[in-house]
Design a protein around this motif. Structure first.
Motif, PDB file in Angstrom:
ATOM      1  N   ILE A 209      38.327  18.701  41.415  1.00 48.04           N
ATOM      2  CA  ILE A 209      37.220  19.136  40.568  1.00 48.04           C
ATOM      3  C   ILE A 209      36.008  18.276  40.923  1.00 48.04           C
ATOM      4  O   ILE A 209      36.043  17.072  40.766  1.00 48.04           O
ATOM      5  N   PRO A 210      34.934  18.837  41.455  1.00 47.65           N
ATOM      6  CA  PRO A 210      34.688  20.271  41.626  1.00 47.65           C
ATOM      7  C   PRO A 210      35.601  20.879  42.690  1.00 47.65           C
ATOM      8  O   PRO A 210      35.951  20.213  43.667  1.00 47.65           O
ATOM      9  N   TYR A 211      35.955  22.139  42.482  1.00 46.02           N
ATOM     10  CA  TYR A 211      36.857  22.802  43.419  1.00 46.02           C
ATOM     11  C   TYR A 211      36.096  23.450  44.573  1.00 46.02           C
ATOM     12  O   TYR A 211      35.089  24.141  44.373  1.00 46.02           O
ATOM     13  N   GLU A 285      46.435  24.910  50.225  1.00 48.88           N
ATOM     14  CA  GLU A 285      45.137  25.218  49.630  1.00 48.88           C
ATOM     15  C   GLU A 285      45.218  26.445  48.727  1.00 48.88           C
ATOM     16  O   GLU A 285      44.541  26.518  47.694  1.00 48.88           O
ATOM     17  N   ALA A 286      46.044  27.416  49.100  1.00 46.91           N
ATOM     18  CA  ALA A 286      46.204  28.610  48.265  1.00 46.91           C
ATOM     19  C   ALA A 286      46.877  28.254  46.935  1.00 46.91           C
ATOM     20  O   ALA A 286      46.516  28.782  45.880  1.00 46.91           O
ATOM     21  N   ILE A 287      47.854  27.356  46.995  1.00 47.11           N
ATOM     22  CA  ILE A 287      48.505  26.879  45.768  1.00 47.11           C
ATOM     23  C   ILE A 287      47.492  26.165  44.881  1.00 47.11           C
ATOM     24  O   ILE A 287      47.419  26.397  43.662  1.00 47.11           O
ATOM     25  N   THR A 288      46.709  25.311  45.494  1.00 46.45           N
ATOM     26  CA  THR A 288      45.680  24.569  44.750  1.00 46.45           C
ATOM     27  C   THR A 288      44.692  25.517  44.100  1.00 46.45           C
ATOM     28  O   THR A 288      44.345  25.382  42.922  1.00 46.45           O
ATOM     29  N   CYS A 293      41.997  27.527  39.515  1.00 44.71           N
ATOM     30  CA  CYS A 293      41.288  28.668  38.942  1.00 44.71           C
ATOM     31  C   CYS A 293      41.957  29.166  37.656  1.00 44.71           C
ATOM     32  O   CYS A 293      41.271  29.521  36.694  1.00 44.71           O
ATOM     33  N   ALA A 294      43.288  29.174  37.639  1.00 47.87           N
ATOM     34  CA  ALA A 294      43.998  29.650  36.450  1.00 47.87           C
ATOM     35  C   ALA A 294      43.713  28.758  35.251  1.00 47.87           C
ATOM     36  O   ALA A 294      43.367  29.246  34.159  1.00 47.87           O
ATOM     37  N   THR A 316      37.484  34.549  41.747  1.00 45.50           N
ATOM     38  CA  THR A 316      38.508  33.565  41.377  1.00 45.50           C
ATOM     39  C   THR A 316      39.595  34.156  40.494  1.00 45.50           C
ATOM     40  O   THR A 316      40.289  33.436  39.796  1.00 45.50           O
ATOM     41  N   SER A 317      39.755  35.477  40.487  1.00 47.86           N
ATOM     42  CA  SER A 317      40.755  36.089  39.626  1.00 47.86           C
ATOM     43  C   SER A 317      42.159  35.732  40.109  1.00 47.86           C
ATOM     44  O   SER A 317      42.385  35.443  41.281  1.00 47.86           O
ATOM     45  N   HIS A 318      43.109  35.772  39.175  1.00 55.20           N
ATOM     46  CA  HIS A 318      44.490  35.422  39.504  1.00 55.20           C
ATOM     47  C   HIS A 318      45.068  36.404  40.527  1.00 55.20           C
ATOM     48  O   HIS A 318      45.819  36.015  41.430  1.00 55.20           O
TER      49      HIS A 318
END
Length: 490
Positions: A209-211, A285-288, A293-294, A316-318
């Motif tokens: 954070i910041p992402y 990075e995808a996991i992060t 975002c969630a 940033t949607s799930h």
């Protein structure tokens, strides 16, 4: 309008060739330069490798004439020395031309235009992360002015590059790049680089954070650290160098860096070089991304500005993030499948050689090559130190950073050669014995010390939880478990 490119890679002399009949030549062939880049485990400066690049003359004034009235976004930051990093989420932005930037940078008191609200004595401006492919979309010939092929990457030029233009004091907060390694060509002015090795990550207090995908930030202002809040930082090893025009800095994978402009105007060009390790990193990075975002969107659905870096413009949607994760995992398996095919081809070739009875001794050597060596395609061997007048190691800083900012207080490497041509502070090309895994016990202590508060203030925020969930070491383990589980399901 681009000038003709410099000498082709085929015309480059052997390493250390020096001057030939009055013609200036490069110290390393493209093949040798790439070999160094792919084996070196510490930052180093290449000298005399870009003197014939047309981009060598890309001053901010020249670029303002090339780009004419093109609007560029500048990040505006305060010239201050407090202990809090100036992340991009806290900076203002200005849309302006390079000519307007140069006029403002002359410190004119009666300036008008887009910079009129920013006192030059109190603010710096930074046109950072400007991708050539967007900046020069109508002038693609200019891509040829940057010749990364001289470093052993055929066809690589400005198309895969990024431009950075800043005023004095402009800087990027301390961070590491998740993907690849980095080559940085300094064109105008000087930049001071503060670098920290990957194994010191626990001492840099990493945060997402910041992402921003591909960037892991440090919570610390490394030029004015708050050691009461971040006591482990005193254990971090700082490597420092001042990068000068004409030099190319190599930043290895996952080295932390804080970069600041120390001249009135600085211009630099960089390119991130892809590495095999990036395939798993994309899964991490995808996991992060999914977790950050969630949780942050659930915390405040209407305010992404506070935590999403301005460089992140994707949805940033799930659902989108799930697709991104699945694509990253699929790409990894596709890559591994292609490598299996290569291994099988190598084995077939080896078996054919055996059948033909060619070079029995060579066959015996090939029998000793394991699958990992076949996967990599080469057997790494210990090599002599590549350092010399044209490849200068970035060395460990022996001085404590003063409370008030100094000018240049570290060497530029020109006097680095000691007795017998060795540098007293250099690292060898092999990996350091002290690996990050030995610092795992520090992670919990680091997070605890960062989150410690008085009993009356104990409160675990979303960011506190994310610091644990998406700590680089944690996401690496999660990615490995996810990949292993997916392999079992296949």
């Amino acid at each position: 309008m681009a000038a003709a490119p410099g000498a082709t890679p085929d015309s480059a002399p052997a390493a250390g060739a020096g001057e030939v009949e009055g013609e200036r030549v490069k110290p390393f062939t493209p093949e040798k330069a790439k070999e160094i880049i792919m084996s070196l485990q510490q930052p180093a400066i290449f000298c005399n490798m870009a003197f014939d690049w047309p981009a060598h003359h890309w001053t901010a004034k020249h670029l303002s004439e090339v780009l004419h009235d093109k609007q560029i976004r500048f990040r505006m930051g305060m010239k201050r020395t407090d202990t809090v990093p100036q992340f991009e989420t806290t900076c203002a932005c200005v849309e302006a031309t390079l000519e307007e930037f140069l006029t403002w940078n002359c410190n004119q008191s009666t300036i008008s235009g887009p910079f009129r609200d920013y006192d030059h004595s109190k603010f710096w401006a930074y046109a950072d992360y400007k991708y050539f492919i967007s900046l020069f979309d109508d002038k693609t010939d200019i891509f040829q002015d940057v010749i990364w092929s001289d470093f052993g990457f055929p066809g690589r030029n400005g198309r895969e590059s990024t431009l950075w233009i800043g005023s004095m004091g402009a800087h990027t907060p301390c961070h590491l790049d998740s993907y690849g390694c980095n080559l940085v060509f300094q064109v105008q002015g000087r930049k001071r680089w503060h670098l920290f090795p990957p194994e010191d990550t626990p001492f840099l207090y990493p945060t997402r954070i910041p992402y921003e995908e591909s960037s892991v930030f440090s919570k610390i202002n490394v030029v004015n650290p708050d050691l009461k809040r971040f006591p482990q930082f005193c254990k971090a090893r700082r490597y420092m160098v001042t990068l000068k025009p004409g030099q190319v800095l190599f930043v290895p994978r996952h080295w932390w860096h804080y970069v600041e402009s120390i001249d009135p105007v600085t211009v630099s060009i960089n390119s991130w070089i892809e590495l095999e390790e990036d395939h798993q990193t994309r899964v991490e990075e995808a996991i992060t991304r999914m977790l950050v975002c969630a949780l942050k969107t659930a915390e405040d659905p209407h305010n992404t500005r506070a935590w999403l870096n301005p460089t992140e413009v994707e949805e940033t949607s799930h659902e989108v993030n799930c697709c991104y994760l699945n694509r990253a995992v699929s790409a990894l398996f596709d890559y591994r499948t292609s490598k299996v095919v290569e291994i099988q081809a190598l084995r077939t070739n080896r078996d054919n050689m055996k059948k033909e009875g060619l070079n029995v001794h060579h066959h015996m050597e090939m029998e000793q090559i394991d699958d990992q060596d076949l996967l990599l395609g080469t057997i790494k061997q210990e090599a002599a130190s590549p350092f010399g007048p044209d490849l200068v190691p970035v060395i460990l800083s022996s001085e404590e950073l003063p409370s008030e900012r100094r000018g240049i207080f570290e060497g530029d490497g020109k006097d680095f050669v000691g007795k017998d041509g060795e540098h007293p502070g250099k690292l060898h090309c092999t990996k350091r014995q002290r690996m990050m895994s030995k610092n795992e016990d520090v992670v919990a202590e680091q997070i605890a010390s960062d989150s410690s508060m008085a009993p009356s203030q104990t409160f675990i925020s979303t960011d506190d939880l994310l610091d644990c969930l998406v700590n680089p070491q944690v996401t690496s383990i999660v990615a490995q478990l996810l990949i292993k589980g997916r392999s079992l399901w296949s």
